[in-house]
Design a protein around this motif. Structure first.
Motif, PDB file in Angstrom:
ATOM      1  N   MET A 272      -5.444  -6.860   8.020  1.00  0.00           N
ATOM      2  CA  MET A 272      -5.865  -5.345   7.824  1.00  0.00           C
ATOM      3  C   MET A 272      -5.007  -4.289   8.739  1.00  0.00           C
ATOM      4  N   THR A 273      -3.991  -4.909   9.759  1.00  0.00           N
ATOM      5  CA  THR A 273      -3.263  -4.067  10.434  1.00  0.00           C
ATOM      6  C   THR A 273      -2.499  -3.127   9.556  1.00  0.00           C
ATOM      7  N   ARG A 274      -1.947  -3.486   8.457  1.00  0.00           N
ATOM      8  CA  ARG A 274      -1.328  -2.715   7.540  1.00  0.00           C
ATOM      9  C   ARG A 274      -1.851  -1.420   7.020  1.00  0.00           C
ATOM     10  N   PHE A 275      -3.318  -1.557   6.936  1.00  0.00           N
ATOM     11  CA  PHE A 275      -4.468  -0.485   6.625  1.00  0.00           C
ATOM     12  C   PHE A 275      -5.059   0.240   7.698  1.00  0.00           C
ATOM     13  N   PRO A 276      -4.634   0.920   8.361  1.00  0.00           N
ATOM     14  CA  PRO A 276      -5.319   1.438   9.714  1.00  0.00           C
ATOM     15  C   PRO A 276      -6.836   1.617   9.687  1.00  0.00           C
ATOM     16  N   THR A 277      -7.113   2.318   8.466  1.00  0.00           N
ATOM     17  CA  THR A 277      -8.509   2.873   8.244  1.00  0.00           C
ATOM     18  C   THR A 277      -8.983   2.261   6.833  1.00  0.00           C
ATOM     19  N   SER A 278     -10.171   2.024   6.602  1.00  0.00           N
ATOM     20  CA  SER A 278     -10.964   1.842   5.235  1.00  0.00           C
ATOM     21  C   SER A 278     -10.464   2.887   4.212  1.00  0.00           C
ATOM     22  N   GLY A 279      -9.983   4.071   4.387  1.00  0.00           N
ATOM     23  CA  GLY A 279      -9.738   5.021   3.654  1.00  0.00           C
ATOM     24  C   GLY A 279      -8.224   4.844   3.123  1.00  0.00           C
ATOM     25  N   HIS A 280      -7.416   4.418   4.052  1.00  0.00           N
ATOM     26  CA  HIS A 280      -5.978   3.887   3.817  1.00  0.00           C
ATOM     27  C   HIS A 280      -6.155   2.854   2.516  1.00  0.00           C
ATOM     28  N   LEU A 281      -7.029   1.799   2.804  1.00  0.00           N
ATOM     29  CA  LEU A 281      -7.001   0.788   1.874  1.00  0.00           C
ATOM     30  C   LEU A 281      -7.667   1.355   0.570  1.00  0.00           C
ATOM     31  N   ALA A 282      -8.803   2.127   0.460  1.00  0.00           N
ATOM     32  CA  ALA A 282      -9.203   2.806  -0.637  1.00  0.00           C
ATOM     33  C   ALA A 282      -8.190   3.564  -1.453  1.00  0.00           C
ATOM     34  N   SER A 283      -7.365   4.179  -0.782  1.00  0.00           N
ATOM     35  CA  SER A 283      -6.323   5.186  -1.355  1.00  0.00           C
ATOM     36  C   SER A 283      -5.303   4.132  -2.166  1.00  0.00           C
ATOM     37  N   TRP A 284      -4.880   3.122  -1.229  1.00  0.00           N
ATOM     38  CA  TRP A 284      -3.835   2.247  -1.886  1.00  0.00           C
ATOM     39  C   TRP A 284      -4.312   1.319  -3.101  1.00  0.00           C
ATOM     40  N   SER A 285      -5.849   1.089  -2.953  1.00  0.00           N
ATOM     41  CA  SER A 285      -6.507   0.280  -4.111  1.00  0.00           C
ATOM     42  C   SER A 285      -6.713   1.383  -5.466  1.00  0.00           C
ATOM     43  N   GLY A 286      -6.623   2.829  -5.146  1.00  0.00           N
ATOM     44  CA  GLY A 286      -6.961   3.390  -6.252  1.00  0.00           C
ATOM     45  C   GLY A 286      -8.430   3.544  -6.754  1.00  0.00           C
ATOM     46  N   VAL A 287      -9.256   3.458  -5.660  1.00  0.00           N
ATOM     47  CA  VAL A 287     -10.616   3.869  -6.011  1.00  0.00           C
ATOM     48  C   VAL A 287     -11.157   5.160  -5.269  1.00  0.00           C
ATOM     49  N   CYS A 288     -10.348   6.221  -4.886  1.00  0.00           N
ATOM     50  CA  CYS A 288     -11.040   6.980  -4.184  1.00  0.00           C
ATOM     51  C   CYS A 288     -10.680   8.260  -4.969  1.00  0.00           C
ATOM     52  N   PRO A 289     -11.414   9.458  -4.964  1.00  0.00           N
ATOM     53  CA  PRO A 289     -10.953  10.555  -5.935  1.00  0.00           C
ATOM     54  C   PRO A 289      -9.793  11.237  -5.455  1.00  0.00           C
ATOM     55  N   GLY A 290      -9.140  11.965  -6.510  1.00  0.00           N
ATOM     56  CA  GLY A 290      -7.758  12.403  -6.423  1.00  0.00           C
ATOM     57  C   GLY A 290      -8.220  13.677  -5.477  1.00  0.00           C
ATOM     58  N   ASN A 291      -7.053  14.480  -4.898  1.00  0.00           N
ATOM     59  CA  ASN A 291      -7.113  15.193  -4.097  1.00  0.00           C
ATOM     60  C   ASN A 291      -6.176  16.449  -4.588  1.00  0.00           C
ATOM     61  N   ARG A 292      -6.925  17.486  -5.132  1.00  0.00           N
ATOM     62  CA  ARG A 292      -6.205  18.697  -5.728  1.00  0.00           C
ATOM     63  C   ARG A 292      -7.025  19.860  -5.576  1.00  0.00           C
TER      64      ARG A 292
END
Length: 402
Positions: A272-292
């Motif tokens: 998990m060192t390649r994903f500093p936080t759970s937010g990074h992992l969620a963004s990479w997994s594509g399960v977080c809201p878009g940012n617009r």
């Protein structure tokens, strides 16, 4: 701009050719290579002669894999999302693309994509191929059902699982030429025996030689798929043996079964060192809201494009968790009433990713907060809302502790 890499190279990869642009203190040099293994080894020698240390290329379909396989052990190879390095207007030839990638790499303007090591890439291929086989099995089962409906066989109207032990015995007998509904219904097992009368009516149809031929072929294909899936399960279990403790910990999350845990390990790994936080992992997994956002107004936007294999597994696990009496199940039901089932599943998938990050990083099993978590947390608000609704219906409410 500052120069971060004195000796670097940009590669524009295609199916049959690779255009390489090397930038060194001696100057800039561009050369085209074919993609056969011998030619790629020549490319490696060419980079070695120029003492290139950094190499960057776009993730072009599957054509980047042969190049990456031969260069990863000796050079620092950076795989870059093509959307991040769109060329400026007027730069659209293979040579100019390679030069543009090399210039961006030279000045440190590229961000590397996550490319796992070779064992994890091989595990990915296993789990993805297994999922494809499972999907093909579902399609073949649908073809069997379509054939039965065309032959006036209404077995699915009586039996829950047409391809279960009882259904499979009846289908095999049908394919072998048996037409007597009473004989076919007599093959029922377990609780399905209680529906013998309905089975006899459902198994009276118009089954000819063509239907028997097609049914035999489809059942044979299902047997082949089942055997292949079993072999893939065994090989996958062998590959994840070094991470068995982590897989077991991930398996404790509601909705996440053994296969889903293996898919998660294949896609994100145990580091998990390649994903500093759970937010990074969620963004990479594509399960977080878009940012617009524009003009201090947040606009609705879909989830970002990401790893579809992982995201589909997470959403499937979220829907399974929604049927459990756990914290995740309570969250799903709570959100589904307000925003709908699909968006609720995505929100629960995001929660699963956050849990995954902590479970894999710490090695501890998941501790459920319970299905009553939200009621206990919002006890005062729920009580006030219930009293207000009763008073709105004309009742006088007096509360006393139980």
């Amino acid at each position: 701009m500052d120069t971060f890499h004195l000796r670097c190279c940009g590669l524009d990869v295609h199916k049959k050719s690779v255009v390489a642009c090397a930038i060194t203190p001696e100057g800039r040099e561009t050369r085209t290579f074919r993609t056969m293994t011998g030619d790629l080894l020549t490319l490696a020698d060419w980079l070695r002669e120029r003492r290139v240390s950094q190499v960057a290329m776009e993730s072009t379909g599957v054509y980047w894999k042969p190049v990456y396989n031969l260069l990863e052990d000796e050079f620092t190879v950076m795989m870059v999302n093509a959307a991040h390095i769109k060329a400026v207007p007027g730069r659209k030839t293979d040579v100019k693309d390679a030069e543009w990638i090399a210039e961006l790499l030279q000045h440190g303007l590229l961000r590397a994509s996550f490319i796992p090591d070779r064992p994890q890439r091989e595990l990915r291929e296993l789990t993805r191929y297994r999922r494809s086989m499972v999907q093909e099995r579902s399609r073949e089962a649908n073809r069997v059902q379509k054939l039965l409906e065309g032959a006036n066989i209404k077995l699915a109207s009586v039996a829950t699982d047409v391809l279960g032990a009882s259904g499979r015995a009846m289908l095999s007998a049908l394919a072998a030429g048996e037409e007597d509904p009473q004989v076919l219904a007599g093959l029922a097992k377990g609780r399905l025996r209680e529906k013998t009368g309905e089975l006899e009516q459902a198994l009276r149809g118009l089954v000819g030689d063509h239907q028997r031929f097609m049914l035999t072929a489809q059942l044979r294909h299902l047997d082949f798929l089942n055997s292949e899936i079993e072999r893939l399960d065994q090989e996958t279990a062998r590959r994840v043996q070094p991470f068995e403790e982590t897989v077991a910990a991930v398996d404790t999350i509601p909705g996440v079964g053994r296969r889903t845990a293996e898919v998660i390990m294949a896609e994100i790994g145990a580091d998990m060192t390649r994903f500093p936080t759970s937010g990074h992992l969620a963004s990479w997994s594509g399960v977080c809201p878009g940012n617009r956002q524009s003009g201090e107004k947040r606009k609705p936007s879909p989830t970002r494009k990401a790893n579809n294999w992982l995201r589909s597994a997470l959403v499937e696990a979220a829907r399974a968790a929604g049927r459990t009496k756990t914290y995740l199940g309570a969250q799903y039901r709570r959100l589904a009433r307000r925003i709908g089932a699909n968006r609720a599943a995505m929100a629960v998938a995001h929660s699963i990713v956050v849990i995954l990050h902590h479970v894999i990083r710490s090695g501890q099993v998941f501790v459920d907060l319970g299905s009553q978590y939200f009621e206990e947390r919002d006890r005062t608000a729920i009580t006030r809302q219930a009293v207000r609704r009763l008073e709105g219906l004309g009742h006088r409410v007096t509360l006393a502790p139980a």
